[in-house]
Design an enzyme around this catalytic site. Sequence first.
Site, mmCIF file in Angstrom:
data_model
loop_
_atom_site.group_PDB
_atom_site.id
_atom_site.type_symbol
_atom_site.label_atom_id
_atom_site.label_comp_id
_atom_site.label_asym_id
_atom_site.label_seq_id
_atom_site.Cartn_x
_atom_site.Cartn_y
_atom_site.Cartn_z
ATOM 1 N N GLU A 158 -21.019 -9.365 -24.577
ATOM 2 C CA GLU A 158 -21.506 -7.986 -24.526
ATOM 3 C C GLU A 158 -22.449 -7.883 -23.338
ATOM 4 O O GLU A 158 -23.195 -8.808 -23.038
ATOM 5 C CB GLU A 158 -22.226 -7.636 -25.824
ATOM 6 C CG GLU A 158 -21.245 -7.405 -26.946
ATOM 7 C CD GLU A 158 -21.899 -7.179 -28.299
ATOM 8 O OE1 GLU A 158 -23.079 -6.795 -28.341
ATOM 9 O OE2 GLU A 158 -21.221 -7.385 -29.315
ATOM 10 N N TYR A 257 -32.430 -21.204 -21.996
ATOM 11 C CA TYR A 257 -33.693 -20.448 -21.991
ATOM 12 C C TYR A 257 -34.334 -20.505 -23.376
ATOM 13 O O TYR A 257 -33.706 -20.133 -24.361
ATOM 14 C CB TYR A 257 -33.452 -18.980 -21.615
ATOM 15 C CG TYR A 257 -33.118 -18.799 -20.159
ATOM 16 C CD1 TYR A 257 -34.135 -18.682 -19.218
ATOM 17 C CD2 TYR A 257 -31.804 -18.772 -19.726
ATOM 18 C CE1 TYR A 257 -33.839 -18.534 -17.881
ATOM 19 C CE2 TYR A 257 -31.498 -18.622 -18.379
ATOM 20 C CZ TYR A 257 -32.520 -18.507 -17.462
ATOM 21 O OH TYR A 257 -32.229 -18.372 -16.142
ATOM 22 N N CYS A 266 -22.209 -12.549 -33.000
ATOM 23 C CA CYS A 266 -21.331 -13.735 -32.954
ATOM 24 C C CYS A 266 -22.009 -15.040 -33.339
ATOM 25 O O CYS A 266 -21.617 -15.669 -34.319
ATOM 26 C CB CYS A 266 -20.707 -13.846 -31.568
ATOM 27 S SG CYS A 266 -19.567 -12.489 -31.241
HETATM 28 N N1 LIG Z 1 -18.880 -8.449 -30.045
HETATM 29 C C1 LIG Z 1 -18.629 -9.525 -29.306
HETATM 30 O O1 LIG Z 1 -19.332 -9.820 -28.330
HETATM 31 C C2 LIG Z 1 -17.456 -10.412 -29.637
HETATM 32 C C3 LIG Z 1 -17.006 -11.342 -28.702
HETATM 33 C C4 LIG Z 1 -15.924 -12.151 -29.015
HETATM 34 C C5 LIG Z 1 -15.324 -12.047 -30.260
HETATM 35 N N2 LIG Z 1 -15.791 -11.154 -31.174
HETATM 36 C C6 LIG Z 1 -15.091 -11.038 -32.460
HETATM 37 O O2 LIG Z 1 -14.229 -9.912 -32.401
HETATM 38 C C7 LIG Z 1 -14.159 -9.268 -33.678
HETATM 39 C C8 LIG Z 1 -14.579 -7.821 -33.547
HETATM 40 O O3 LIG Z 1 -15.937 -7.778 -33.152
HETATM 41 P P1 LIG Z 1 -16.633 -6.441 -32.645
HETATM 42 O O4 LIG Z 1 -17.988 -6.812 -32.196
HETATM 43 O O5 LIG Z 1 -15.713 -5.717 -31.738
HETATM 44 O O6 LIG Z 1 -16.720 -5.637 -34.047
HETATM 45 P P2 LIG Z 1 -17.100 -4.104 -34.256
HETATM 46 O O7 LIG Z 1 -17.750 -4.056 -35.601
HETATM 47 O O8 LIG Z 1 -17.806 -3.567 -33.075
HETATM 48 O O9 LIG Z 1 -15.686 -3.368 -34.344
HETATM 49 C C9 LIG Z 1 -14.767 -3.568 -35.382
HETATM 50 C C10 LIG Z 1 -14.006 -2.254 -35.585
HETATM 51 O O10 LIG Z 1 -12.895 -2.494 -36.467
HETATM 52 C C11 LIG Z 1 -12.715 -1.309 -37.234
HETATM 53 N N3 LIG Z 1 -11.857 -1.605 -38.384
HETATM 54 C C12 LIG Z 1 -12.155 -2.203 -39.550
HETATM 55 N N4 LIG Z 1 -11.066 -2.271 -40.343
HETATM 56 C C13 LIG Z 1 -10.038 -1.721 -39.647
HETATM 57 C C14 LIG Z 1 -8.657 -1.499 -39.931
HETATM 58 N N5 LIG Z 1 -8.114 -1.882 -41.085
HETATM 59 N N6 LIG Z 1 -7.901 -0.890 -38.991
HETATM 60 C C15 LIG Z 1 -8.444 -0.495 -37.813
HETATM 61 N N7 LIG Z 1 -9.749 -0.676 -37.498
HETATM 62 C C16 LIG Z 1 -10.525 -1.275 -38.415
HETATM 63 C C17 LIG Z 1 -14.126 -0.893 -37.569
HETATM 64 O O11 LIG Z 1 -14.191 0.458 -37.979
HETATM 65 C C18 LIG Z 1 -14.831 -1.151 -36.221
HETATM 66 O O12 LIG Z 1 -14.812 0.002 -35.407
HETATM 67 C C19 LIG Z 1 -15.036 -10.116 -34.602
HETATM 68 O O13 LIG Z 1 -14.242 -11.054 -35.244
HETATM 69 C C20 LIG Z 1 -15.992 -10.792 -33.641
HETATM 70 O O14 LIG Z 1 -16.488 -12.000 -34.152
HETATM 71 C C21 LIG Z 1 -16.834 -10.322 -30.876
#
Ligand SMILES: NC(=O)c1ccc[n+]([C@@H]2O[C@H](COP(=O)([O-])OP(=O)(O)OC[C@H]3O[C@@H](n4cnc5c(N)ncnc54)[C@H](O)[C@@H]3O)[C@@H](O)[C@H]2O)c1
Length: 442
Positions: A158, A257, A266
Amino acid sequence: MKVTVFGSGYVGLVTGVCLAEVGNDVVCIDVDQNKIDNLNKGNVPIFEPGLDVMVKENMAAGRIKFTTNIEEAVKHGTFQFIAVGTPPDEDGSADLQYVLAVAKSIAEHMDEYRIVINKSTVPVGTADKVNNVIFETQKKRNVDIDFDVVSNPEFLKEGAAIDDFMKPDRIIVGTDNPRTAELLKALYAPFNRSHERVITMDVRSAELTKYAANAMLATKISFMNELSNLAELLGADIEHVRNGIGSDSRIGYSFIYPGCGYGGSCFPKDVKALERTAQQVGYHAELLNAVENVNDRQKQVLVNKIKTHYDDNLQGKTFALWGLSFKPKTDDMREAPSRVILEALIDAGASVRAFDPEAMVEAKRIYGEKKGLTFVENAEVALSGADALVVVTEWKNFWSPDFELMKHALKDKVVFDGRNLYQPKLMEKIGLKYYAIGRGRI
Ligand SMILES: NC(=O)c1ccc[n+]([C@@H]2O[C@H](COP(=O)([O-])OP(=O)(O)OC[C@H]3O[C@@H](n4cnc5c(N)ncnc54)[C@H](O)[C@@H]3O)[C@@H](O)[C@H]2O)c1
């Protein structure tokens, strides 16, 4: 190529828009109607540098659409990405209900070959579960349609998500099927031009690779935090130590850091989930357990310094708090140290005047009208009427503040810095009492 992305959060939205940017035809689906309505109006619900412009441009070019209609989404893409949340369950393991719900939806509506791609961070064995759900759902429908399940974990950060997606260090493709690997390689070809970045492997190894990466980075941070506490007791300065070891190419400067703990969506949940996975196969992951414990303790370090400075009496004190997001360049406050700190201060009878360049909307959503907590419009306003300053997130615009103004505004002339942004000698010269992390001899 036709792509569908389930989940329009930090990962899904970035995946969708970057794939659209290179010319693909993308449909993003989310269950959150409000989020989709906003996106359809061109309003991006999260802060990620560059994302809003890219969303608008690709919408205008007709390359990306947002919907809540499952049938339309499943019918659209040969590639069906799953990028929904995998929050921690009560016991710390990853909650797979959203991932498996998407798998079921895909199976209920698919009428031709689909590649189902797990981009969410999921424990080893999840691809098998997704496979089973699709297989069983098809059986109920009395159909037998070809599909593949691939693990393709996401490594974006992010705050730099678009760059990370466009120029990834690596693209992990977990599949035993060479044909599927080729299709994924073709989809990722635009992000793979300068050199080969696709690393193919079996599904289980791909799933574990994501946890291994996050656990390693969390370990580096906890290691440095552990040493920073030791440095204080020994009268050493952790910033010198950091420089001293970072220059060793085997160690490197990144993720060493010291600070007031790691947060975000995460590291905390992934370290926990990996620990839980280990437990499930009868292995006690001692190191992971320690990484987590050190981090939990580290989130209290600033609070302890503040309480010690004020002889355990924070009643009636007012703290300016700079930084709410778990790191700069994001509005994400999941597991942010700021939450632990501001809640501890308020619980101890103090009030907090908080400012963050991007996370104010999110903070207001989380806390609403919380007694003792005021949100202010900029960093300087936070200082006015405050007794002391607490720096929690290392946003660039906190690095070189007007120290004279700071000194005159703060009644007790004291700064608690959770990110080691300032020079101890300079602070002393200015006349500000300065507490940082692991800088024993100041
Ligand atoms: N945020 C990061 O920096 C990051 C980086 C790498 C991996 N990840 C992984 O990626 C995944 C998503 O993370 P995120 O931060 O984007 O989550 P987030 O909470 O920002 O987004 C998840 C979205 O999925 C939607 N959702 C839930 N159920 C659903 C369904 N049945 N159909 C359609 N949409 C649905 C939610 O409404 C939400 O908008 C997680 O497993 C996380 O660990 C996140």
